[in-house]
Design a protein around this motif. Structure first.
Motif, PDB file in Angstrom:
ATOM      1  N   ALA A  17      20.991  -9.414   0.475  1.00 55.30           N
ATOM      2  CA  ALA A  17      22.332  -8.869   0.255  1.00 55.30           C
ATOM      3  C   ALA A  17      22.294  -7.677  -0.690  1.00 55.30           C
ATOM      4  O   ALA A  17      23.035  -6.704  -0.514  1.00 55.30           O
ATOM      5  CB  ALA A  17      23.245  -9.960  -0.307  1.00 55.30           C
ATOM      6  N   ALA A  18      21.394  -7.732  -1.680  1.00 55.64           N
ATOM      7  CA  ALA A  18      21.266  -6.621  -2.627  1.00 55.64           C
ATOM      8  C   ALA A  18      20.720  -5.382  -1.932  1.00 55.64           C
ATOM      9  O   ALA A  18      21.162  -4.261  -2.202  1.00 55.64           O
ATOM     10  CB  ALA A  18      20.359  -7.024  -3.790  1.00 55.64           C
ATOM     11  N   ARG A  19      19.765  -5.568  -1.035  1.00 60.23           N
ATOM     12  CA  ARG A  19      19.197  -4.428  -0.321  1.00 60.23           C
ATOM     13  C   ARG A  19      20.212  -3.779   0.606  1.00 60.23           C
ATOM     14  O   ARG A  19      20.286  -2.561   0.707  1.00 60.23           O
ATOM     15  CB  ARG A  19      17.962  -4.870   0.471  1.00 60.23           C
ATOM     16  N   TRP A  20      21.001  -4.593   1.290  1.00 58.23           N
ATOM     17  CA  TRP A  20      21.968  -4.079   2.250  1.00 58.23           C
ATOM     18  C   TRP A  20      23.294  -3.687   1.604  1.00 58.23           C
ATOM     19  O   TRP A  20      24.043  -2.883   2.153  1.00 58.23           O
ATOM     20  CB  TRP A  20      22.240  -5.120   3.337  1.00 58.23           C
ATOM     21  N   GLY A  21      23.595  -4.290   0.449  1.00 58.28           N
ATOM     22  CA  GLY A  21      24.913  -4.072  -0.151  1.00 58.28           C
ATOM     23  C   GLY A  21      26.012  -4.688   0.688  1.00 58.28           C
ATOM     24  O   GLY A  21      27.148  -4.234   0.678  1.00 58.28           O
ATOM     25  N   SER A  22      25.658  -5.775   1.394  1.00 59.43           N
ATOM     26  CA  SER A  22      26.612  -6.380   2.324  1.00 59.43           C
ATOM     27  C   SER A  22      26.147  -7.790   2.686  1.00 59.43           C
ATOM     28  O   SER A  22      24.985  -8.001   3.042  1.00 59.43           O
ATOM     29  CB  SER A  22      26.712  -5.529   3.597  1.00 59.43           C
ATOM     30  N   PHE A  23      27.078  -8.755   2.616  1.00 57.42           N
ATOM     31  CA  PHE A  23      26.766 -10.106   3.070  1.00 57.42           C
ATOM     32  C   PHE A  23      26.637 -10.141   4.589  1.00 57.42           C
ATOM     33  O   PHE A  23      25.810 -10.855   5.144  1.00 57.42           O
ATOM     34  CB  PHE A  23      27.857 -11.084   2.625  1.00 57.42           C
ATOM     35  N   LYS A  24      27.464  -9.332   5.269  1.00 58.66           N
ATOM     36  CA  LYS A  24      27.450  -9.318   6.730  1.00 58.66           C
ATOM     37  C   LYS A  24      26.123  -8.792   7.274  1.00 58.66           C
ATOM     38  O   LYS A  24      25.518  -9.390   8.168  1.00 58.66           O
ATOM     39  CB  LYS A  24      28.608  -8.460   7.243  1.00 58.66           C
ATOM     40  N   LEU A  25      25.639  -7.678   6.710  1.00 54.10           N
ATOM     41  CA  LEU A  25      24.383  -7.107   7.198  1.00 54.10           C
ATOM     42  C   LEU A  25      23.196  -7.975   6.801  1.00 54.10           C
ATOM     43  O   LEU A  25      22.219  -8.085   7.554  1.00 54.10           O
ATOM     44  CB  LEU A  25      24.224  -5.685   6.662  1.00 54.10           C
ATOM     45  N   ALA A  26      23.270  -8.589   5.613  1.00 51.19           N
ATOM     46  CA  ALA A  26      22.210  -9.520   5.208  1.00 51.19           C
ATOM     47  C   ALA A  26      22.156 -10.702   6.162  1.00 51.19           C
ATOM     48  O   ALA A  26      21.071 -11.185   6.522  1.00 51.19           O
ATOM     49  CB  ALA A  26      22.449  -9.989   3.780  1.00 51.19           C
ATOM     50  N   ALA A  27      23.328 -11.168   6.593  1.00 50.73           N
ATOM     51  CA  ALA A  27      23.386 -12.300   7.522  1.00 50.73           C
ATOM     52  C   ALA A  27      22.724 -11.946   8.846  1.00 50.73           C
ATOM     53  O   ALA A  27      22.038 -12.780   9.457  1.00 50.73           O
ATOM     54  CB  ALA A  27      24.850 -12.693   7.738  1.00 50.73           C
ATOM     55  N   GLN A  28      22.899 -10.700   9.288  1.00 51.57           N
ATOM     56  CA  GLN A  28      22.262 -10.284  10.539  1.00 51.57           C
ATOM     57  C   GLN A  28      20.746 -10.306  10.416  1.00 51.57           C
ATOM     58  O   GLN A  28      20.043 -10.739  11.337  1.00 51.57           O
ATOM     59  CB  GLN A  28      22.741  -8.876  10.916  1.00 51.57           C
ATOM     60  N   GLU A  29      20.231  -9.836   9.276  1.00 52.17           N
ATOM     61  CA  GLU A  29      18.773  -9.828   9.093  1.00 52.17           C
ATOM     62  C   GLU A  29      18.208 -11.240   9.022  1.00 52.17           C
ATOM     63  O   GLU A  29      17.143 -11.526   9.579  1.00 52.17           O
ATOM     64  CB  GLU A  29      18.403  -9.063   7.825  1.00 52.17           C
ATOM     65  N   LEU A  30      18.921 -12.128   8.338  1.00 48.27           N
ATOM     66  CA  LEU A  30      18.409 -13.484   8.097  1.00 48.27           C
ATOM     67  C   LEU A  30      18.865 -14.479   9.164  1.00 48.27           C
ATOM     68  O   LEU A  30      18.531 -15.663   9.074  1.00 48.27           O
ATOM     69  CB  LEU A  30      18.858 -13.965   6.718  1.00 48.27           C
ATOM     70  N   HIS A  31      19.646 -14.002  10.151  1.00 51.94           N
ATOM     71  CA  HIS A  31      20.134 -14.860  11.234  1.00 51.94           C
ATOM     72  C   HIS A  31      20.945 -16.033  10.686  1.00 51.94           C
ATOM     73  O   HIS A  31      20.762 -17.194  11.070  1.00 51.94           O
ATOM     74  CB  HIS A  31      18.959 -15.372  12.095  1.00 51.94           C
ATOM     75  N   LYS A  32      21.840 -15.696   9.768  1.00 48.43           N
ATOM     76  CA  LYS A  32      22.772 -16.668   9.203  1.00 48.43           C
ATOM     77  C   LYS A  32      24.181 -16.119   9.356  1.00 48.43           C
ATOM     78  O   LYS A  32      24.384 -15.011   9.860  1.00 48.43           O
ATOM     79  CB  LYS A  32      22.473 -16.903   7.714  1.00 48.43           C
ATOM     80  N   THR A  33      25.154 -16.876   8.907  1.00 50.98           N
ATOM     81  CA  THR A  33      26.524 -16.377   8.896  1.00 50.98           C
ATOM     82  C   THR A  33      26.804 -15.716   7.548  1.00 50.98           C
ATOM     83  O   THR A  33      26.190 -16.091   6.533  1.00 50.98           O
ATOM     84  CB  THR A  33      27.541 -17.508   9.110  1.00 50.98           C
ATOM     85  N   PRO A  34      27.713 -14.735   7.503  1.00 45.72           N
ATOM     86  CA  PRO A  34      28.081 -14.130   6.211  1.00 45.72           C
ATOM     87  C   PRO A  34      28.574 -15.171   5.220  1.00 45.72           C
ATOM     88  O   PRO A  34      28.304 -15.056   4.020  1.00 45.72           O
ATOM     89  CB  PRO A  34      29.183 -13.139   6.600  1.00 45.72           C
TER      90      PRO A  34
END
Length: 299
Positions: A17-34
């Motif tokens: 989330a810190a790298r993306w600055g977004s819970f939504k984009l982090a969720a896409q990378e980690l295959h989780k929900t925001p």
């Protein structure tokens, strides 16, 4: 009292989330929900006792403490991934991790490293360019090349550097073959931080008298060398950093006596890697490259 972390599961989510600055984009990378990412980070914040993010209506930003933790976690995860990769291959001899300064990496090591990989194609070369000193005991670095004040007799000395005045051939006036000391007053003199090195060189060559233009300063040699290549003035720089451009003809050297210069580069080897063949091969190659480079030092 500081509360110890009882779970590290939230650190991966926090880093992403810190790298993306977004819970939504982090969720896409980690295959989780925001929502799952947000919950993990919230639980981590509760465990730590301080906020990691400021929540805005459409985005998130790291807090000051969040920025500090993100940098630490990123380094920790990088080290962990490197170690896992080495264990998975079963052969630490196949990965060579090199740390050096931005200038030496960009202008000296990277232009030459293909010659080393041709000799040792099985090695996975990883170059970390940073002007910050690295921890040689944490396993993330095998060998470091660092500039320092030369100490006589240092067995780890790679080479004693020299400062040279260099310029682009584009600065030559019609019919001129070279720029000499007597011509320096006609050009901006590029320097790093202070003019002390230029003053020392001019004094060494009995050329202090004159009106010189010291209007352009830089914070590292690599940028200064590129400015000289672009014809922005005459630069007083590390011979090592300018050596490839001198060899290719992109730069020429002002013929003069060098002023005393006490800086050089030393080789620092991770103590646990001493004697490994990848280290021996790389050090032997380094010294061959240095010997070849120094043949071009004519002043």
């Amino acid at each position: 009292m500081a509360k110890p972390l009882r779970s590290l599961s939230g650190l991966l989510d926090f880093d992403c989330a810190a790298r993306w600055g977004s819970f939504k984009l982090a969720a896409q990378e980690l295959h989780k929900t925001p929502a799952a990412i947000s919950l993990q980070v919230k639980q981590l914040e509760e465990a730590l006792g301080f906020e990691l993010f400021l929540r805005h209506p459409r985005h998130i930003t790291l807090t000051e403490k969040g920025q500090e933790l993100a940098a630490t976690v990123r380094g920790m995860l990088a080290e962990l991934n490197t170690k896992v990769a080495a264990l998975q291959t079963g052969d630490d001899e196949k990965i060579l991790r090199i740390s050096t300064t931005h200038s030496l990496a960009i202008k000296w090591l990277v232009p030459r490293i293909a010659r080393f990989t041709q000799q040792h194609p099985d090695l996975d070369i990883r170059i970390d360019s940073s002007d910050q000193l690295v921890n040689m005991d944490d396993g993330s670095t095998d060998i470091a090349l660092r500039t320092y004040d030369v100490v006589p007799g240092d067995p780890d000395l790679l080479f004693h550097d020299r400062l040279v005045a260099v310029y682009s051939p584009s600065l030559l006036t019609p019919g001129a073959a070279e720029i000499t000391l007597a011509d320096l007053h006609r050009y901006p003199l590029l320097h790093e931080f202070t003019t002390d090195t230029w003053i020392a060189l001019l004094r060494q060559n009995n050329a202090l008298k004159g009106k010189y233009n010291f209007s352009r300063a830089f914070t590292n040699f690599a940028v200064m060398v590129q400015s000289a290549v672009a014809g922005q003035g005459i630069a007083l720089v590390s011979h090592a950093i300018a050596s490839e451009d001198l060899r290719s003809g992109s730069l020429k050297m002002v013929k003069c006596e060098s002023a005393p210069y006490g800086r050089g580069y030393r080789v620092i080897i991770n103590r646990s890697k001493q004697g490994m063949s990848k280290i021996t091969h790389f050090c032997d190659w380094l010294r061959e490259e240095v010997s070849e480079m120094q043949k071009g030092l004519i002043c």
